[in-house]
Design an enzyme around this catalytic site. Structure first.
Site, PDB file in Angstrom:
ATOM      1  N   LYS A  35      -1.245 -19.839  53.448  1.00 24.29           N
ATOM      2  CA  LYS A  35      -0.797 -20.065  52.067  1.00 24.29           C
ATOM      3  C   LYS A  35      -0.809 -18.814  51.199  1.00 24.29           C
ATOM      4  CE  LYS A  35       0.073 -23.510  50.287  1.00 24.29           C
ATOM      5  NZ  LYS A  35      -0.687 -24.723  49.921  1.00 24.29           N
TER       6      LYS A  35
ATOM      7  N   ASN B 249     -10.199 -23.049  -1.304  1.00 25.44           N
ATOM      8  CA  ASN B 249      -8.937 -23.658  -0.852  1.00 25.44           C
ATOM      9  C   ASN B 249      -7.817 -22.631  -0.746  1.00 25.44           C
ATOM     10  OD1 ASN B 249     -10.524 -25.881  -1.179  1.00 25.44           O
ATOM     11  ND2 ASN B 249      -9.384 -26.757  -2.900  1.00 25.44           N
TER      12      ASN B 249
ATOM     13  N   TYR C 281      -5.863 -30.100  -1.603  1.00 24.08           N
ATOM     14  CA  TYR C 281      -6.640 -29.737  -0.419  1.00 24.08           C
ATOM     15  C   TYR C 281      -7.441 -30.925   0.075  1.00 24.08           C
ATOM     16  CZ  TYR C 281     -10.033 -27.715   2.715  1.00 24.08           C
ATOM     17  OH  TYR C 281     -10.799 -27.466   3.827  1.00 24.08           O
TER      18      TYR C 281
ATOM     19  N   LYS D 192      -7.215 -24.346  12.231  1.00 25.70           N
ATOM     20  CA  LYS D 192      -7.500 -23.015  12.783  1.00 25.70           C
ATOM     21  C   LYS D 192      -7.697 -22.979  14.293  1.00 25.70           C
ATOM     22  CE  LYS D 192     -10.153 -22.619   9.234  1.00 25.70           C
ATOM     23  NZ  LYS D 192      -9.276 -23.319   8.254  1.00 25.70           N
TER      24      LYS D 192
ATOM     25  N   ASN E 285      -0.286 -18.781  47.257  1.00 25.87           N
ATOM     26  CA  ASN E 285      -0.026 -19.697  46.144  1.00 25.87           C
ATOM     27  C   ASN E 285       0.305 -18.956  44.852  1.00 25.87           C
ATOM     28  OD1 ASN E 285      -0.539 -21.918  47.776  1.00 25.87           O
ATOM     29  ND2 ASN E 285      -2.733 -21.882  47.300  1.00 25.87           N
TER      30      ASN E 285
ATOM     31  N   GLU F 143       1.652 -21.263  38.006  1.00 25.14           N
ATOM     32  CA  GLU F 143       1.290 -22.671  37.808  1.00 25.14           C
ATOM     33  C   GLU F 143       0.434 -22.843  36.550  1.00 25.14           C
ATOM     34  OE1 GLU F 143       0.245 -24.616  41.831  1.00 25.14           O
ATOM     35  OE2 GLU F 143       0.137 -22.469  42.173  1.00 25.14           O
TER      36      GLU F 143
ATOM     37  N   GLN G 292      -9.098 -28.103   7.682  1.00 21.82           N
ATOM     38  CA  GLN G 292      -9.929 -27.182   8.461  1.00 21.82           C
ATOM     39  C   GLN G 292      -9.558 -27.258   9.949  1.00 21.82           C
ATOM     40  OE1 GLN G 292     -14.035 -26.402   7.305  1.00 21.82           O
ATOM     41  NE2 GLN G 292     -14.665 -27.356   9.227  1.00 21.82           N
TER      42      GLN G 292
ATOM     43  N   SER H 216      -5.460 -19.780  50.165  1.00 17.26           N
ATOM     44  CA  SER H 216      -6.092 -21.092  50.217  1.00 17.26           C
ATOM     45  C   SER H 216      -7.402 -20.964  50.974  1.00 17.26           C
ATOM     46  CB  SER H 216      -5.167 -22.076  50.946  1.00 17.26           C
ATOM     47  OG  SER H 216      -5.918 -23.135  51.499  1.00 17.26           O
TER      48      SER H 216
ATOM     49  N   THR I  13      23.290 -26.140  38.933  1.00 15.88           N
ATOM     50  CA  THR I  13      23.269 -27.164  37.885  1.00 15.88           C
ATOM     51  C   THR I  13      22.819 -28.436  38.593  1.00 15.88           C
ATOM     52  OG1 THR I  13      25.564 -27.835  38.229  1.00 15.88           O
ATOM     53  CG2 THR I  13      25.208 -26.082  36.637  1.00 15.88           C
ATOM     54  N   HIS I  14      22.005 -29.217  37.914  1.00 11.00           N
ATOM     55  CA  HIS I  14      21.377 -30.383  38.551  1.00 11.00           C
ATOM     56  C   HIS I  14      20.565 -29.958  39.781  1.00 11.00           C
ATOM     57  CE1 HIS I  14      24.238 -32.846  36.143  1.00 11.00           C
ATOM     58  NE2 HIS I  14      25.048 -31.833  36.424  1.00 11.00           N
TER      59      HIS I  14
ATOM     60  N   SER J 103     -17.493 -24.425   9.983  1.00 13.74           N
ATOM     61  CA  SER J 103     -16.315 -23.861  10.657  1.00 13.74           C
ATOM     62  C   SER J 103     -16.525 -22.399  11.037  1.00 13.74           C
ATOM     63  CB  SER J 103     -15.081 -23.985   9.762  1.00 13.74           C
ATOM     64  OG  SER J 103     -15.323 -23.396   8.495  1.00 13.74           O
TER      65      SER J 103
HETATM   66  N1  ARG Z   1     -13.471 -24.162   5.919  1.00 11.35           N
HETATM   67  C1  ARG Z   1     -12.485 -24.655   5.026  1.00 11.35           C
HETATM   68  C2  ARG Z   1     -11.137 -24.794   5.735  1.00 11.35           C
HETATM   69  O1  ARG Z   1     -11.024 -24.249   6.775  1.00 11.35           O
HETATM   70  C3  ARG Z   1     -12.334 -23.682   3.900  1.00 11.35           C
HETATM   71  C4  ARG Z   1     -11.887 -24.321   2.639  1.00 11.35           C
HETATM   72  C5  ARG Z   1     -12.957 -25.178   2.152  1.00 11.35           C
HETATM   73  N2  ARG Z   1     -12.680 -25.747   0.883  1.00 11.35           N
HETATM   74  C6  ARG Z   1     -13.394 -26.756   0.460  1.00 11.35           C
HETATM   75  N3  ARG Z   1     -13.111 -27.227  -0.688  1.00 11.35           N
HETATM   76  N4  ARG Z   1     -14.373 -27.268   1.169  1.00 11.35           N
HETATM   77  O2  ARG Z   1     -10.254 -25.469   5.294  1.00 11.35           O
END
Ligand code: ARG
Length: 465
Positions: free
Chosen positions: A284, A111, A318, A326, A286, A291, A323, A278, A156-157, A24
């Site tokens: 045009k 975790n 966990y 993110k 745009n 958009e 993961q 365009s 409205t509408h 990650s």
């Molecule tokens: N890269 C992991 C995550 O984003 C970090 C936590 C990892 N924990 C584990 N027990 N492998 O969740």
């Protein structure tokens, strides 16, 4: 190959196809600052609990501080074969200070580490999104002020409804964005709980002062349950909801101005710098940025849905699935930040065609005002509605407008119409006839505009640096 954080239990290095799949670092490197911040505080807590001696604690502090400085100076340095940001920081620390660095992870799990990192990250990044919202709100407020007493139809509408001030319309978007500002504050508050001390799931076995640790990291409270804490991503989902709804508002703004700047409406003109041409059709102009804002809203909503689906089937504790929190979170943040900047720029440079909006605000959309006139002369509203409905039908059949009627013609519809009807049935009189504080009455709109200015000023005082 570098040692993995967990290599002791295994007699072989992992299969690259399995290990690489779980890496990650390419995206969680964005948590670099927060990971170091959390580790600095954890080392202090371990030292205070007597787990680290003063010498090791000092070495860790110096090592982490150096790492932080180097990463800030050269963000590209935060890179390598590591599984994640936590492994990277630990590897760098051990490379600098040896065994003392190997003591940092005592009593701690990744975790809880990833949870504290993400919470710290949101706590420091949400204010930047709020500043972006304030810029967009300010663009609407400035335009509203410039619009003065210009009139336009409301819809409205998507059918002409009643006349409103252009400023009233513009401020309608400003107040929705202000709610997004408040909603992001609530999301920031939800991230305001310190998970360290949870261990991998059951809590840590060292006498760490979690209240002091929370205060040191700027959290107001400690999480109440280690099992919940190790898999709680509610705060991330709340953030994605807040960003999604803000994007929904930006998308509706985009849709309005795509329509209102079209040849058909012609209410506003896009600045040349806000539009694109365009490659084929020379005429045009745009509204691409608008958009794109509308288009990107789909992925923001997708990120919220994606995380909820990731969370829904997880057993307690966990799970690596988490993961997946993110990338959507970072992308939602970037998408909202860029979209806010685009909307603020486009709105700030719009010009208003007040002749066109004014013309569109007259005519049959004054029908409600005609009915109100009859009510003021004593006719029950339901009956007035009937009379004016018949008038509208007649005018449409004759291709004429309310303003063109002579007094005799007015009176043919009802003897209650008197000479004052012409002055009372205009768009300007219509907005003046609204009475409530949230209405389009010019004085109400000026007061609401002042409220928004005061709110903007209050929040700009404590602008994050
Ligand atoms: N890269 C992991 C995550 O984003 C970090 C936590 C990892 N924990 C584990 N027990 N492998 O969740």
């Amino acid at each position: 190959m570098s040692q993995h954080l967990w290599s002791g239990r295994f007699d072989a290095a992992p299969d690259p196809a399995a290990f690489d799949f779980g890496i990650s670092f390419s995206f969680d490197r964005r948590l670099f600052e927060d990971d170091v911040t959390g580790s600095l505080a954890w080392a202090e807590a371990l030292a205070a609990a007597g787990v680290l001696d003063a010498k090791d604690a000092a070495a860790i502090r110096e090592g982490l501080t150096e790492i932080l400085e180097q990463g800030r100076r050269d963000p590209a340095w935060v890179n390598g074969p590591d599984e994640d940001i936590h492994s990277f920081v630990e590897r760098q620390l051990v490379a600098r200070i040896g065994d003392a660095g190997r003591r940092l992870h005592t009593g701690r799990s990744r975790n809880e580490q990833v949870s504290v990192d993400l919470r710290l990250y949101l706590r420091r990044r949400i204010p930047l999104l709020q500043a972006g919202l304030r810029s967009a709100i300010a663009a609407f407020v400035d335009q509203a002020e410039r619009a003065g007493d210009a009139l336009m139809p409301s819809y409205t509408h998507l059918r002409r409804a009643m006349p409103v001030l252009v400023s009233h319309y513009l401020l309608s978007h400003a107040v929705a964005l202000k709610r997004d500002h408040e909603r992001l504050e609530q999301a920031r508050e939800e991230a305001n709980a310190m998970p360290l001390g949870s261990g991998a799931i059951a809590g840590t076995g060292y006498a760490v002062d979690t209240a002091a640790l929370a205060a040191r990291l700027g959290f107001d409270k400690v999480v109440p349950n280690s099992m919940d804490a190790s898999s709680d991503r509610d705060f991330a989902a709340t953030f994605l909801y807040a960003t999604s709804l803000a994007m929904v508002h930006l998308s509706r703004i985009a849709e309005d101005f795509i329509l209102f700047t079209s040849e058909e409406f012609g209410f506003f003109e896009l600045a040349d710098v806000s539009a694109t041409g365009s490659s084929m059709m020379p005429q045009k102009k745009n509204p691409d940025p608008l958009e794109l804002v509308r288009g990107k809203t789909g992925r923001a909503i997708g990120h919220l849905t994606g995380l909820l689906v990731t969370m829904k089937g997880l057993p307690t504790g966990y799970n690596k699935d988490l993961q997946e929190d993110k990338e959507p979170l970072f992308d939602a943040e970037d998408t909202l930040a860029l979209s806010l900047a685009a909307v603020a720029a486009v709105i700030g440079k719009l010009s208003l065609h007040d002749q066109r909006t004014g013309r569109a605000a007259s005519g049959l959309l004054l029908a409600t005002d005609v009915a109100d006139y009859l009510v003021s002369k004593g006719m029950p509203f339901r009956q007035a509605h009937e009379v004016v409905g018949a008038m509208v039908r007649q005018l449409l059949a004759d291709g004429r407008d309310i303003e063109a009627l002579s007094l005799e013609e007015w009176q043919a519809f009802s003897p209650l119409f008197a000479a004052d009807v012409k002055g009372r049935v205009t768009a300007a009189a219509s907005v003046r006839a609204r009475r409530t504080p949230q209405s389009t009455h010019p004085e109400a709109v000026i007061a609401r505009l002042a409220d928004l200015r005061a709110w903007l000023d209050r929040h700009t005082v404590d602008e994050p640096s």
